[in-house]
Design a protein around this motif. Structure first.
Motif, PDB file in Angstrom:
ATOM      1  N   LYS A 322      61.791 -39.493   8.766  1.00 12.24           N
ATOM      2  CA  LYS A 322      61.343 -38.662   7.648  1.00 12.24           C
ATOM      3  C   LYS A 322      62.433 -38.555   6.582  1.00 12.24           C
ATOM      4  O   LYS A 322      62.164 -38.602   5.381  1.00 12.24           O
ATOM      5  CB  LYS A 322      60.970 -37.263   8.150  1.00 12.24           C
ATOM      6  N   ALA A 323      63.672 -38.411   7.054  1.00 11.27           N
ATOM      7  CA  ALA A 323      64.793 -38.328   6.116  1.00 11.27           C
ATOM      8  C   ALA A 323      64.894 -39.601   5.285  1.00 11.27           C
ATOM      9  O   ALA A 323      65.093 -39.555   4.063  1.00 11.27           O
ATOM     10  CB  ALA A 323      66.091 -38.079   6.870  1.00 11.27           C
ATOM     11  N   ALA A 324      64.752 -40.745   5.930  1.00 13.04           N
ATOM     12  CA  ALA A 324      64.816 -42.023   5.218  1.00 13.04           C
ATOM     13  C   ALA A 324      63.720 -42.116   4.156  1.00 13.04           C
ATOM     14  O   ALA A 324      63.948 -42.617   3.046  1.00 13.04           O
ATOM     15  CB  ALA A 324      64.699 -43.181   6.206  1.00 13.04           C
ATOM     16  N   ALA A 325      62.536 -41.609   4.481  1.00 14.76           N
ATOM     17  CA  ALA A 325      61.426 -41.641   3.531  1.00 14.76           C
ATOM     18  C   ALA A 325      61.726 -40.768   2.311  1.00 14.76           C
ATOM     19  O   ALA A 325      61.431 -41.140   1.171  1.00 14.76           O
ATOM     20  CB  ALA A 325      60.145 -41.176   4.211  1.00 14.76           C
ATOM     21  N   VAL A 326      62.342 -39.600   2.545  1.00 16.20           N
ATOM     22  CA  VAL A 326      62.693 -38.707   1.437  1.00 16.20           C
ATOM     23  C   VAL A 326      63.781 -39.337   0.574  1.00 16.20           C
ATOM     24  O   VAL A 326      63.703 -39.320  -0.665  1.00 16.20           O
ATOM     25  CB  VAL A 326      63.158 -37.332   1.980  1.00 16.20           C
ATOM     26  N   PHE A 327      64.796 -39.928   1.216  1.00 19.24           N
ATOM     27  CA  PHE A 327      65.873 -40.563   0.453  1.00 19.24           C
ATOM     28  C   PHE A 327      65.335 -41.756  -0.352  1.00 19.24           C
ATOM     29  O   PHE A 327      65.789 -42.017  -1.464  1.00 19.24           O
ATOM     30  CB  PHE A 327      66.991 -41.020   1.384  1.00 19.24           C
ATOM     31  N   LYS A 328      64.370 -42.464   0.228  1.00 17.37           N
ATOM     32  CA  LYS A 328      63.772 -43.595  -0.491  1.00 17.37           C
ATOM     33  C   LYS A 328      63.000 -43.095  -1.717  1.00 17.37           C
ATOM     34  O   LYS A 328      63.061 -43.707  -2.797  1.00 17.37           O
ATOM     35  CB  LYS A 328      62.844 -44.380   0.431  1.00 17.37           C
ATOM     36  N   LEU A 329      62.289 -41.969  -1.565  1.00 17.03           N
ATOM     37  CA  LEU A 329      61.588 -41.367  -2.699  1.00 17.03           C
ATOM     38  C   LEU A 329      62.585 -40.971  -3.780  1.00 17.03           C
ATOM     39  O   LEU A 329      62.368 -41.208  -4.975  1.00 17.03           O
ATOM     40  CB  LEU A 329      60.794 -40.144  -2.241  1.00 17.03           C
ATOM     41  N   ASN A 330      63.695 -40.383  -3.355  1.00 20.25           N
ATOM     42  CA  ASN A 330      64.729 -39.976  -4.302  1.00 20.25           C
ATOM     43  C   ASN A 330      65.251 -41.179  -5.075  1.00 20.25           C
ATOM     44  O   ASN A 330      65.460 -41.122  -6.293  1.00 20.25           O
ATOM     45  CB  ASN A 330      65.872 -39.278  -3.563  1.00 20.25           C
ATOM     46  N   LEU A 331      65.439 -42.281  -4.369  1.00 20.99           N
ATOM     47  CA  LEU A 331      65.927 -43.511  -4.989  1.00 20.99           C
ATOM     48  C   LEU A 331      64.904 -44.064  -5.982  1.00 20.99           C
ATOM     49  O   LEU A 331      65.257 -44.533  -7.073  1.00 20.99           O
ATOM     50  CB  LEU A 331      66.227 -44.551  -3.911  1.00 20.99           C
ATOM     51  N   THR A 332      63.633 -43.984  -5.628  1.00 19.18           N
ATOM     52  CA  THR A 332      62.572 -44.458  -6.513  1.00 19.18           C
ATOM     53  C   THR A 332      62.523 -43.647  -7.802  1.00 19.18           C
ATOM     54  O   THR A 332      62.343 -44.191  -8.897  1.00 19.18           O
ATOM     55  CB  THR A 332      61.210 -44.368  -5.799  1.00 19.18           C
ATOM     56  N   LEU A 333      62.718 -42.324  -7.667  1.00 12.38           N
ATOM     57  CA  LEU A 333      62.671 -41.442  -8.833  1.00 12.38           C
ATOM     58  C   LEU A 333      63.961 -41.474  -9.641  1.00 12.38           C
ATOM     59  O   LEU A 333      63.964 -41.173 -10.836  1.00 12.38           O
ATOM     60  CB  LEU A 333      62.381 -40.001  -8.399  1.00 12.38           C
ATOM     61  N   ASN A 334      65.067 -41.841  -8.982  1.00 15.14           N
ATOM     62  CA  ASN A 334      66.377 -41.833  -9.641  1.00 15.14           C
ATOM     63  C   ASN A 334      67.108 -43.152  -9.381  1.00 15.14           C
ATOM     64  O   ASN A 334      68.139 -43.189  -8.687  1.00 15.14           O
ATOM     65  CB  ASN A 334      67.212 -40.651  -9.124  1.00 15.14           C
ATOM     66  N   PRO A 335      66.602 -44.252  -9.931  1.00 11.40           N
ATOM     67  CA  PRO A 335      67.142 -45.581  -9.612  1.00 11.40           C
ATOM     68  C   PRO A 335      68.537 -45.842 -10.156  1.00 11.40           C
ATOM     69  O   PRO A 335      69.167 -46.832  -9.760  1.00 11.40           O
ATOM     70  CB  PRO A 335      66.119 -46.518 -10.262  1.00 11.40           C
ATOM     71  N   ALA A 336      69.039 -44.985 -11.025  1.00 10.78           N
ATOM     72  CA  ALA A 336      70.384 -45.181 -11.563  1.00 10.78           C
ATOM     73  C   ALA A 336      71.417 -44.302 -10.879  1.00 10.78           C
ATOM     74  O   ALA A 336      72.565 -44.217 -11.319  1.00 10.78           O
ATOM     75  CB  ALA A 336      70.386 -44.907 -13.068  1.00 10.78           C
ATOM     76  N   SER A 337      71.030 -43.645  -9.790  1.00  8.10           N
ATOM     77  CA  SER A 337      71.927 -42.715  -9.107  1.00  8.10           C
ATOM     78  C   SER A 337      72.675 -43.384  -7.960  1.00  8.10           C
ATOM     79  O   SER A 337      72.066 -43.834  -6.979  1.00  8.10           O
ATOM     80  CB  SER A 337      71.126 -41.525  -8.558  1.00  8.10           C
ATOM     81  N   ALA A 338      73.988 -43.428  -8.072  1.00  8.66           N
ATOM     82  CA  ALA A 338      74.817 -43.981  -6.995  1.00  8.66           C
ATOM     83  C   ALA A 338      74.673 -43.141  -5.736  1.00  8.66           C
ATOM     84  O   ALA A 338      74.654 -43.678  -4.612  1.00  8.66           O
ATOM     85  CB  ALA A 338      76.272 -44.020  -7.446  1.00  8.66           C
ATOM     86  N   ASN A 339      74.545 -41.827  -5.908  1.00 10.34           N
ATOM     87  CA  ASN A 339      74.444 -40.945  -4.753  1.00 10.34           C
ATOM     88  C   ASN A 339      73.143 -41.167  -3.990  1.00 10.34           C
ATOM     89  O   ASN A 339      73.106 -41.080  -2.760  1.00 10.34           O
ATOM     90  CB  ASN A 339      74.533 -39.486  -5.215  1.00 10.34           C
ATOM     91  N   ALA A 340      72.046 -41.458  -4.727  1.00  8.76           N
ATOM     92  CA  ALA A 340      70.765 -41.716  -4.067  1.00  8.76           C
ATOM     93  C   ALA A 340      70.848 -42.963  -3.191  1.00  8.76           C
ATOM     94  O   ALA A 340      70.330 -42.993  -2.063  1.00  8.76           O
ATOM     95  CB  ALA A 340      69.662 -41.868  -5.104  1.00  8.76           C
ATOM     96  N   TYR A 341      71.520 -44.017  -3.677  1.00  8.21           N
ATOM     97  CA  TYR A 341      71.702 -45.234  -2.872  1.00  8.21           C
ATOM     98  C   TYR A 341      72.566 -44.939  -1.646  1.00  8.21           C
ATOM     99  O   TYR A 341      72.285 -45.402  -0.538  1.00  8.21           O
ATOM    100  CB  TYR A 341      72.367 -46.332  -3.714  1.00  8.21           C
ATOM    101  N   ASP A 342      73.623 -44.145  -1.837  1.00  9.37           N
ATOM    102  CA  ASP A 342      74.524 -43.804  -0.742  1.00  9.37           C
ATOM    103  C   ASP A 342      73.785 -43.052   0.361  1.00  9.37           C
ATOM    104  O   ASP A 342      73.913 -43.377   1.555  1.00  9.37           O
ATOM    105  CB  ASP A 342      75.682 -42.963  -1.291  1.00  9.37           C
ATOM    106  N   SER A 343      72.987 -42.058  -0.032  1.00  3.68           N
ATOM    107  CA  SER A 343      72.266 -41.245   0.954  1.00  3.68           C
ATOM    108  C   SER A 343      71.224 -42.079   1.702  1.00  3.68           C
ATOM    109  O   SER A 343      71.074 -41.959   2.924  1.00  3.68           O
ATOM    110  CB  SER A 343      71.582 -40.064   0.257  1.00  3.68           C
TER     111      SER A 343
END
Length: 388
Positions: A322-343
């Motif tokens: 579930k955590a991976a799915a949320v982090f993937k959503l975050n990455l989709t919404l914020n594709p320029a965020s280094a922190n989103a890729y890290d998480s």
């Protein structure tokens, strides 16, 4: 839907820009002093706004553009004597001559000189409710509707005002020196309460009475008395509609602008020959305002920080998928965020997707070369998997 939303925004922005170009800002001589009026020009009967104690007409500025757009009515705000840029009659040295009767006479003279002494709709807040009631009682055939926003009603009767004045005693010398408007309002409030205890809005005039949902008073008995005053007012007047503004404090039009704006528009529409057109514009505004609010909610609940926090909360509960799915959503919404890729990389590691995790960490470091954690993870993975 998105295009329609943007079109609505543009329409209201255009109207707002127009309204700024049709504002009259003037001082009107009412006899030995001047009262400041601001008028957004329009057609039909005017809407007059009366501010609360201690405030000037500028408190209404945030909702004037929208109301002008919807109703196309002349909108009038003003500063009572001693507030804003309105002056005081210095020839009157007796404090009692600067009370509510003086205020209502200033208003009547000003409206007559401006040509707005005919049919009218009144909007008032707090202390301003006294002025609406007084004006309506003096001009019962001219007032076509009133919206009362958390007004005082008879709250200060039965010895309550005396207790309030005792609390203000230390402030009066400072007010007398630097804030004449507040000083005279305080100096005459006993007489004001006495006068208003005998004044009622004529019952043939339709009224909407707002009461706050978040009490501005502190003591439980004060809060209960304020609510009870509004409740009794609604119960005892068949032409009054009571509305509790949930999640709003004393300045209800600030806490929930669409609620107040659409209520004013509805009241005005019922007095106008253009009722259908005004109601249609009010509906368009309500839809747009609702979409704006939803967009703000989505921006909050889908914000990068919020999703990141949610993802790590799931990781702590070992709900890694579930955590991976949320982090993937975050990455989709914020594709320029280094922190989103890290998480997301961290979650992928916990689900044994090392190759994908390495890609995420590499992208994170590419976006943020200062990402120390990402570099350390990549170095560790390189040691564990030298062929990578």
């Amino acid at each position: 839907m998105k295009n329609l939303f943007l079109i609505s925004i543009l329409i209201f922005s255009t109207f707002a820009a127009r309204s700024q170009s049709k504002v009259i800002d003037t001082l009107v001589d009412v006899g030995h002093h001047k009262i400041h009026f601001k008028i957004v020009k329009g057609t039909g009967k005017p809407i007059l706004f009366d501010s609360g104690g201690g405030n000037n007409g500028a408190v209404w500025n945030s909702i004037l553009d929208q109301i002008s757009t919807i109703t196309n009515a002349p909108l009038i705000t003003y500063d009572r004597a001693g507030f804003g840029t309105s002056t005081i009659d210095t020839l009157q040295t007796d404090d009692s001559k600067h009370g509510i009767m003086s205020s209502i006479e200033d208003l009547e003279i000003g409206l007559k000189k401006l040509g707005y002494d005919k049919e009218i709709v009144l909007i008032s807040h707090s202390y301003g409710g006294y002025l609406s009631a007084l004006y309506a009682s003096r001009h019962p055939k001219l007032v076509k509707g009133i919206v009362l926003i958390d007004v005082n009603h008879n709250y200060f009767e039965d010895g309550v005002i005396e207790k309030e004045l005792a609390k203000q005693e230390k402030l009066i010398p400072e007010w007398k020196k630097n804030n004449k408007g507040t000083y005279y309002m305080s100096a005459t409030i006993l007489e004001t309460v006495r006068i208003m205890s005998k004044i009622e809005i004529p019952q043939h005039i339709p009224v909407v009475d707002f009461v706050n949902g978040i009490p501005f008073l502190k003591a439980p008995e004060e809060i209960e008395r304020w609510k009870e005053c509004h409740k009794k007012y609604v119960e005892n007047h068949p032409n009054v509609t009571g509305i509790t503004a949930n999640d709003c404090g004393h300045g209800i039009w600030v806490g929930n602008p669409p609620l107040v704006i659409t209520t004013i528009a509805k009241m005005y529409a019922n007095t106008s020959k253009q009722k259908a057109e005004i109601q249609e514009r009010a509906l368009q505004y309500a839809v747009t305002a609702c979409n704006e609010e939803k967009a703000e909610d989505l921006a909050f609940y889908h914000s990068e920080d919020d999703l990141n926090t949610w993802g790590y909360a799931l990781l702590r509960k070992e709900e890694t998928q579930k955590a991976a799915a949320v982090f993937k959503l975050n990455l989709t919404l914020n594709p320029a965020s280094a922190n989103a890729y890290d998480s997301y990389g961290e979650a992928l590691l916990k689900t044994n997707q090392k190759e994908e995790a390495i890609k995420m960490y590499r992208k994170s470091v590419e976006l943020n070369p200062e990402n120390k954690n990402g570099k350390e993870v990549l170095e560790r993975l390189a040691k564990d998997n030298p062929m990578q």
